[in-house]
Design an enzyme around this catalytic site. Structure first.
Site, short mmCIF file in Angstrom:
data_model
loop_
_atom_site.label_atom_id
_atom_site.label_comp_id
_atom_site.label_asym_id
_atom_site.label_seq_id
_atom_site.Cartn_x
_atom_site.Cartn_y
_atom_site.Cartn_z
N GLU A 486 0.84 -1.18 0.00
CA GLU A 486 0.00 0.00 0.00
C GLU A 486 0.89 1.25 0.00
OE1 GLU A 486 -3.43 -0.52 2.31
OE2 GLU A 486 -4.08 1.54 2.14
N GLU A 758 -2.21 0.97 13.27
CA GLU A 758 -3.39 1.31 12.47
C GLU A 758 -4.69 1.06 13.24
OE1 GLU A 758 -3.77 -1.16 8.99
OE2 GLU A 758 -5.05 0.30 7.99
#
Ligand code: RAM
Length: 912
Positions: A486, A758
């Protein structure tokens, strides 16, 4: 001899007696002596130091010119004495600047008594090529047929003779793909992953290097290797690659100025040669394969025979998108040695560097030709202590080195980076020892500006984790995560964290560059892509809280740095985004399009009681719509655009009315009874004054109902503690901050985190993990609490009366659980600091205010007479004026200087 000593002491004494202000920290466009600026009016800044309190500048004088001595020769600008207190960002306003030239400058100032300071030391900036037409070089691509599967890195080289004595030499260079350049076997510069990542089709950066000392009279060689990088490498999961094109290409020119004043330019053109070498494969996500046996030994030195190399092609690639670089390049920073090398239960050989970081590992090894070592990277071990890579998804994060076999060899990857704390090593010949491995952090070279520490070790570790989240994810663009497939510039994450980032480091240039990419990639209808640079082809564009990066970041940068340039640069983009929301609304209610919502909010498994903290996505959208309107109105005001200010203020009124009609029950309850709903409604002033107190108490009830835990996701979290403090619940804000069980900021810290995660529960108390498809252990978004820690807990802030800390507000909020909070910030004017302690029922507050600024200092005390400064009662300090008493504080006006306040009152924690 004695006489001279006496004389110079006299001179020194008189200087001290007359000059109250001294000058240092000369900067141009926030950079120290920058090379390669393509601006006609670069802006000059300095800092002032004063040996007395209340040091102020009343006038300045600048001289700029081509000669370092800045005497009467080749002067290009004399500002004359300008009556002004402005000491940052004075635009150069002399004769037109020429390409590739160095300009020196110095400044002197006058203080409030009209006394002149000495002249500063000279500083300089140097122009770059200034315009695309000054590129003499041609784009070159390899002349051989590329292996289209592995795509080994191309090498380019050129040999050339320097016939005369050199005065100076510059390399101007950029590429499609990443480049690394060498002159005479030595790497040029110390920047990595150049030319950085931008919206390449619109904006491709070049870099300028001073290569004077690398060239010599006689034969020289320049060599450059390229890597796929962001240009054509795998990006954004699902097998996407070649986003910007298929062919790597190089554009470079060396401009030599000889001692006799003549210049000569050596450019990429048909005469260069191309081949492949040791780097057989290189991808940002997957890592690199380096077969040292295929190294073209000696190719970087003059005299190497390249007759077997291929020629190059010179395709017609545009140069119109080429721009110079203003943000700090990626550089190598901290290094780490393994704290442990061990075998996991599964038998893997693993090294632990003790810190989750982003960068690379250098391996030193001796072995036979053809031996190959595999280095894999991971952030965490699983509950059994095994090497865990599932959360990397398809990113291999694996470097393979094939040895040449001639004594000790050293390897590190060139065109990739990895996010890791642990590495797994396979195939290492002999015993692996700490001295064989070094991990190096790579990140944008943003100057360190902030520090924050407290009496609480876990909070200090939280600050450490926030800083490392920033380091790891500020790699030329602000990314969400640095390890899985990502690593993208998610707009939501960036807006959430931008203000915190501005405390820890100087991030103006970093964000100004990225915001220009945001404007370049913004869709025609005004929606902002979910990631910038936009490699998702507009997918998921227009989400509330993500697209709002367009308005929130420029405004936050303006507050933090006081620079209106970012507002002017972004105004059209801000407006386009707001206009989109307005068009997508019906009767000012925006409930039509798709959103990410309060991403990753609290969601228990098996949620039979409806404990998940779901917030209506359109309620969120309406709040962000209003907030973006407010940012735009603020900006219009700063830019003196009264027409827009009025128009959008009228829209904002209607947007708030539509919010109340749709989302507030007659009894004052929001239709989503989540923390995020109340936080956004309160923080963005969506509710009329008379309904705010009860909304705040509903928020507190909700927090209590979850046992003093937060339940917010990406969008609610940054404002949660701000809202609590603002509405009189500072004690609850501290309780949330100090909460150690999940969900909380300290839960990951207790679990041994060295970065921000996260997910609130990336790793569960039993050691198991969150879903591996979305579980990064280095994701700065929740680190946005840093803003509250600096601005509220320590109390360092600025305001629109003097943004960028020209006017400072020191308003600390002490709270239970901490007895000592200390923060400092290097602002454009110098260091601001605030340090409070509460001990034995006494509160002390030490404050530092830099010269040429003013401050309102809020001292937590019941009355002015209860405060002493230094050893004197407050009212006897002539430099301080008590201006009012307000909600548990005595407010004093101060100029620059160091102050130490103490209050003898038993401390009752102030309510605002
Ligand atoms: C994931 C990441 C990122 C977030 C998006 C919406 O990819 O968590 O941080 O912004 O989703």
């Amino acid at each position: 001899m004695k006489k001279t000593l006496l004389l110079s002491s006299l001179v020194l004494l008189t200087t001290i007696a007359t000059a109250q202000l001294t000058i240092d920290h000369l900067q141009c466009e926030n950079l120290v002596n920058p090379l390669g600026l393509d601006l006609q009016h670069p802006r000059l800044s300095w800092q002032l130091k004063s040996d007395k309190r209340n040091g102020r500048q009343t006038a300045y004088e600048i001289i700029a010119g081509e000669a370092p001595a800045l005497n009467n020769i080749a002067v290009t600008w004399r500002s004359g004495k300008v009556a002004s207190s402005q000491s940052i960002r004075i635009p150069y306003n002399g004769t037109a600047l020429q390409a590739g030239k160095r300009y020196y400058w110095k400044v002197r100032v006058w203080d409030q008594e009209g006394k002149a300071s000495a002249w500063s030391q000279p500083a300089w900036w140097e122009t770059g090529l200034l315009q695309p037409a000054n590129w003499k070089a041609k784009w070159i691509t390899p002349g051989y047929v590329e292996d289209s599967i592995r795509r080994p890195s191309p090498l380019f080289r050129k040999q050339f003779a320097v016939k005369k004595k050199i005065k100076s030499a510059r390399l101007y260079i950029t590429s499609q793909g990443l480049y690394r350049a060498f002159i005479n076997d030595k790497m040029v510069g110390d920047s990595y992953l150049t030319p950085g990542w931008t919206s390449y089709k619109h904006r491709l950066q070049y870099q300028t290097y001073d290569v004077t000392s690398q060239l010599s009279q006689g034969n020289n060689a320049i060599g450059v290797m390229l890597g796929s990088g962001w240009f054509r490498g795998y990006l954004a999961w699902a097998n996407n690659h070649d986003y910007y094109g298929k062919k790597l290409a190089l554009l470079a020119q060396v401009v030599i100025t000889y001692a006799d004043g003549q210049t000569e330019t050596l450019s990429t053109d048909e005469s260069w040669r191309s081949a492949t070498g040791a780097i057989r494969y290189s991808e940002i996500y997957n890592g690199e394969i380096n077969d040292a046996r295929l190294d073209k030994t000696g190719w970087l030195t003059a005299g190497y025979d390249d007759k077997d190399w291929s020629s190059v092609a010179t395709p017609a690639i545009s140069k119109d998108n080429i721009i110079t670089t203003y943000n700090e390049p990626v550089k190598k920073h901290e290094t780490f040695k393994p704290i442990k090398i061990f075998r996991t239960p599964q038998g893997d050989l693993v090294a632990d560097f003790g810190q989750n970081l982003v960068g690379l590992v250098t391996v030193k090894v001796s072995g036979k030709a053809g031996d190959s070592i595999v280095i894999q990277h991971a952030e965490i071990l699983d509950k059994q202590g095994n090497f865990y890579t599932e959360n990397l998804r398809a990113a291999r994060q694996e470097n393979i080195y094939v040895l040449k076999g001639n004594g000790e060899e050293s390897f590190e990857p060139v065109f990739t980076f990895q996010g890791f704390r642990y590495i797994r090593v396979k195939g290492f010949p002999g015993e692996l020892k700490p001295e064989h491995l070094t991990a190096t952090a790579l990140y944008s070279d943003m100057p360190l500006t902030g520090s924050f520490s407290t009496s609480h070790p876990l909070i200090n570790q939280l600050q450490h984790n926030i800083e490392w989240g920033q380091k790891g994810n500020f790699l030329d663009v602000p990314t969400d995560c640095p390890q899985r497939d990502e690593r993208l510039g998610w707009t939501g994450d960036a807006q959430v964290f931008a203000r915190t980032a501005s405390f820890n480091r100087q991030v103006y240039n970093f964000f100004a560059k990225w915001m220009a990419d945001l404007a370049a990639d913004q869709l025609k209808d005004g929606r902002v892509p979910a990631v910038i640079p936009d490699v998702l082809r507009g997918d998921a564009a227009g989400s509330a809280g993500w697209s709002d990066a367009a308005t929130i970041i420029p405004w936050q940068l303006y507050l933090a740095y006081g620079d209106t340039a970012i507002l002017r640069q972004q105004y059209a983009s801000m407006k386009a985004w707001v206009d989109f929301m307005q068009q997508a609304s019906k009767d000012y209610l925006w409930n039509t399009t798709w959103h990410f919502g309060d991403w990753l909010f609290y969601r228990p498994n098996d949620d039979n009681d409806g404990r998940s903290a779901i917030t209506d996505k359109h309620l969120i959208a309406q709040c962000f719509f209003a907030n973006s309107l407010q940012m735009l109105i603020n900006t219009a005001k700063v830019l003196d655009n009264t027409a827009d200010e009025k128009t959008y203020a009228a829209v904002l009124e209607k947007v708030k009315q539509a919010f109340l009609k749709e989302y507030l029950t007659p009894n004052g309850r929001l239709v989503s009874s989540s923390q995020t709903a109340y936080v956004l409604a309160l923080h963005f002033d969506m509710l009329p004054d008379n309904l705010r107190a009860q909304a705040a108490s509903r928020l507190v009830e909700n927090i209590k109902d979850y046992g003093y835990h937060l339940t917010t996701g990406f969008l609610g979290t940054p404002y949660l503690c701000h809202v609590l403090t603002r509405f009189g619940y500072n004690d609850i804000a501290y309780r949330l901050l100090l909460q150690e069980s999940y969900p909380s900021w300290l839960y990951p810290v207790k679990m041994g985190a060295t970065t921000i995660w996260e997910r609130w529960d990336g790793q569960k108390p039993d050691g198991s993990f969150q879903t591996p498809t979305m579980n990064s252990f280095n994701h700065y978004a929740y680190g946005a609490i840093g803003d509250w820690m600096y601005r509220v807990a320590a109390g360092i802030d600025t305001d629109t009366a003097g943004p960028g800390y020209k006017h400072i507000r020191i308003k600390p909020y002490p709270g239970k659980g901490l007895t000592d909070v200390k923060a400092s910030l290097q602002t454009g004017y110098g260091v601001v600091s605030s340090h409070w302690t509460t001990q034995n029922n006494r509160l002390t507050l030490e404050v530092e205010i830099p010269a040429n600024t003013s401050a309102d200092i809020y001292i937590p005390a019941s009355s002015a007479t209860a405060i002493i400064e230094g050893f004197m009662p407050l009212d006897e300090i002539k430099e301080l004026t008590v201006i009012r008493q307000e909600g548990g504080y005595v407010v004093v006006q101060a100029g620059s200087g160091k102050y130490r306040f103490a209050t003898s009152l038993p401390l009752s924690y102030p309510a605002p």
